[in-house]
Design an enzyme around this catalytic site. Structure first.
Site, mmCIF file in Angstrom:
data_model
loop_
_atom_site.group_PDB
_atom_site.id
_atom_site.type_symbol
_atom_site.label_atom_id
_atom_site.label_comp_id
_atom_site.label_asym_id
_atom_site.label_seq_id
_atom_site.Cartn_x
_atom_site.Cartn_y
_atom_site.Cartn_z
ATOM 1 N N ASP A 12 0.842 -1.200 0.000
ATOM 2 C CA ASP A 12 0.000 0.000 0.000
ATOM 3 C C ASP A 12 0.872 1.242 0.000
ATOM 4 O OD1 ASP A 12 0.895 0.348 2.550
ATOM 5 O OD2 ASP A 12 -1.054 0.199 3.532
ATOM 6 N N ASN A 19 -3.725 12.535 0.882
ATOM 7 C CA ASN A 19 -5.089 12.960 0.544
ATOM 8 C C ASN A 19 -5.453 14.269 1.229
ATOM 9 O OD1 ASN A 19 -6.209 11.330 -1.375
ATOM 10 N ND2 ASN A 19 -7.026 9.834 0.056
ATOM 11 N N ASP A 29 -6.748 10.092 -6.025
ATOM 12 C CA ASP A 29 -7.222 9.126 -7.032
ATOM 13 C C ASP A 29 -6.237 9.013 -8.187
ATOM 14 O OD1 ASP A 29 -9.456 8.657 -5.521
ATOM 15 O OD2 ASP A 29 -10.799 9.918 -6.728
ATOM 16 N N GLU A 53 -6.019 2.217 -0.565
ATOM 17 C CA GLU A 53 -4.708 2.391 -1.202
ATOM 18 C C GLU A 53 -3.901 1.105 -1.209
ATOM 19 O OE1 GLU A 53 -4.021 3.568 3.147
ATOM 20 O OE2 GLU A 53 -5.659 3.538 1.706
#
Length: 612
Positions: free
Chosen positions: A476, A484, A493, A520
């Site tokens: 991840d 974010n 994204d 993620e």
């Protein structure tokens, strides 16, 4: 004694050969002094003469072969096909066609009366009723051909042809040609044409003579066909009513055996013309929506002496306004002589166009709708139609209408079946797309968690049987929540999309699977891969993401990095894929604990615990 005689003859021949060799120079010198030809010159003349005689002999043999094949059949189609093929082969050209004049001295190339070398089939086929109206021939009513002259052109660009003539020839890639007229009795019927496409052609006198002789034989064959047709017409008076009924029964059987429209039409016109010994039988079809004012002949059987009615559009406004209703009530028209039937001038001109002197017209119905007309024509002269013939035609038209309706219903059924098949294909495609959507992550366009679970379960069961390694990489994005929060969810994204596409380029084997596991977090399934192989793939993914250099100023590295956990097992019956996922997830957790931006293998962790 015999042996001595043979040896003596051999010695004599050797002596003669030696004397001839010794005497040849002397004879040549004497010949030159006297102004006479030398031995070599005489030998060369003898050689040339022998070659000419051999060419003439070969030419005559070829002519004899073609003529024999023409005379071997009375069927015009067979005659013309054989003739064009043999002529093409013997002349060594690339196409031979037959052109037929119409009454106005225009004309068209006759369907199937053509032979073309295979390499030139794609450059247009003249023999498919190709209309080729030459204004010069029309103005001069056949031009040179009416005087039985040939027309030979070695190169169309050096023959002084008119521009319109050149354009017409260029349309079919014609570079050189030789043509000869075809006469039936004393009437110019058409032209036999030999064409060269790829290059100019130096036509030899013998070749043109050969083409002329073949065209003359074709004229004889046509004349014989016409005479045969006349004999057939005379034979109609010898038929008994029972014979005609037998013909009717057989014809009805043939019609009912086929529901294919083209076969139905061709069988009908051909057999009716044979049965009635008339000059032409045609099927006329009205254009839908024209209110019975427009239409054309869709099928025909006609004697060679008369013009074809096929593909001629016919307009008759009077028919739609005055006569269509009567034909819908199954009225028929019987004319023994069109000039004594009280027809209007416009109708007479229409009939004269097709050389008609007498006719029977019968309606053809599909249910209550007038589909078209069955047309029986007498062109040579007027004709008194008998009651038996009229009854025969009416019965046949009724049977054809039934078959026509069945054919129409079959076509509708096939159309509906095709539509249904298309709908089914569309449904299956939509279903496939839906299924695909259900298995693909909408953001990253790689397989989703659902497909990951299905694929892992299948590979686990396969490798249980094969007793081979199965590796799983879980990874991840480090500090993704901070990413974010700082850059926004839209940037987050885009970051996930870049990571997915980059990892996809590394996981290239068809048996491997890269999937978005959630949020993620991503997963890579590596069948038939041991610890070392899985470590190599994990390190390649880690390095490729770092090389992207995606900025992340909220992390220690200042760029986006990954943490990766690896697990490898040989699947066993008494274990489950969930244990492999758990091991890879634990390895990922430890990688996070050890400072991120690293990859750890689960088995390495176990050793560390033991050593500790």
């Amino acid at each position: 004694m015999l042996e001595y005689s043979v040896k003596q003859r051999m010695n004599n021949r050797k002596t003669q050969s030696i004397l001839a060799t010794l005497c040849r120079p002397i004879i040549n010198k004497i010949s030159k002094l006297l102004g006479l030809p030398t031995i070599e010159h005489l030998e060369y003349q003898l050689y040339q003469k022998t070659e000419q005689l051999e060419q003439i002999s070969a030419h005559q043999r070829a002519i004899y072969q073609v003529i024999s094949k023409i005379r071997a059949s009375l069927d015009l189609e067979t005659i013309f096909r054989t003739t064009t093929k043999e002529t093409c082969r013997l002349l060594g050209v690339e196409r031979v066609s037959v052109y037929r004049f119409s009454e106005d001295w225009g004309g068209q190339f006759v369907e199937d009366f053509e032979f073309t070398e295979p390499s030139w089939d794609n450059y247009g086929k003249l023999g498919k009723n190709t209309i080729w109206n030459d204004s010069y021939l029309q103005e001069h009513e056949g031009g040179r051909y009416i005087h039985n002259e040939t027309f030979v052109v070695e190169d169309i660009y050096k023959a002084g042809l008119s521009q319109c003539h050149l354009e017409m020839l260029e349309q079919f890639h014609i570079r050189a040609f030789a043509t000869a007229p075809i006469f039936v009795k004393q009437k110019l019927w058409g032209i036999l044409a030999a064409y060269q496409h790829s290059r100019p052609n130096n036509w030899q006198v013998s070749e043109v003579k050969f083409l002329t002789q073949v065209s003359a034989q074709l004229g004889i064959a046509l004349q014989q066909a016409e005479q045969l047709a006349e004999v057939e017409q005379k034979a109609k008076y010898l038929r008994e009513n029972s014979q005609q009924q037998t013909i009717l029964f057989n014809l009805i059987s043939e019609i009912r055996e086929s529901l294919d429209f083209d076969t139905l039409c061709q069988t009908t016109v051909k057999e009716i013309r044979k049965a009635l010994l008339c000059d032409r039988v045609g099927l006329f079809h009205f254009d839908p929506g024209s209110n019975y004012c427009f239409g054309e002949f869709v099928a025909e059987s006609v004697l060679p002496a008369y013009n074809s009615a096929l593909l001629h559009k016919v307009q008759d406004n009077c028919f739609g306004e005055q006569f269509a209703i009567q034909y819908q009530k199954e009225r028929i028209q019987v004319l023994d002589d069109i000039y004594n039937a009280g027809l209007k001038d416009c109708h007479l001109k229409l009939l004269e166009k097709f050389q008609i002197k007498a006719q029977i017209i019968v309606p053809l119905m599909i249910g209550s709708t007038l589909w078209g007309l069955l047309c029986i024509h007498q062109c040579e002269n007027t004709r008194k139609w008998t009651e038996n013939e009229i009854r025969f035609v009416k019965q046949l038209a009724a049977q054809f209408s039934v078959a026509l309706e069945h054919s129409h219903l079959l076509a509708q059924t096939r159309s509906q079946a095709e539509e249904l098949a298309k709908t089914l294909d569309a449904f299956q495609e939509a279903n496939y797309k839906l299924e695909n959507l259900a298995r693909v992550d909408g953001l990253t366009q790689i397989p989703n968690r659902r497909y990951f679970d299905e694929f892992l379960d299948l590979e686990w069961r396969r490798l249980v049987r094969e007793k081979q390694c199965l590796s799983l990489i879980m990874f991840d994005v480090d500090h993704f929540k901070l990413y974010n929060d700082f850059y926004g969810h839209q940037a987050g994204d885009q970051c996930l999309v870049k990571i997915a596409q980059t990892a996809k380029e590394i996981v290239k084997r068809p048996v491997d699977l890269l999937a978005r596991y959630g949020g993620e977090e991503f997963a890579v399934i590596l069948p038939n891969t041991d610890e070392n192989g899985a470590s190599v793939v994990a390190e390649q993914i880690q390095s490729a993401i770092k090389d992207l250099g995606i900025p992340n100023y909220r992390s220690e590295k200042q760029i986006v990095t990954l943490s990766l956990g690896i697990a490898t097992q040989i699947p066993l019956v008494d274990r489950t894929p969930q244990e492999l996922i758990l091991e890879a997830d634990q390895a990922l957790y430890q990688a996070k604990q050890q400072g991120r931006d690293c990859c750890l293998h689960f088995k390495i962790l176990e050793k560390d615990v033991v050593n500790g």
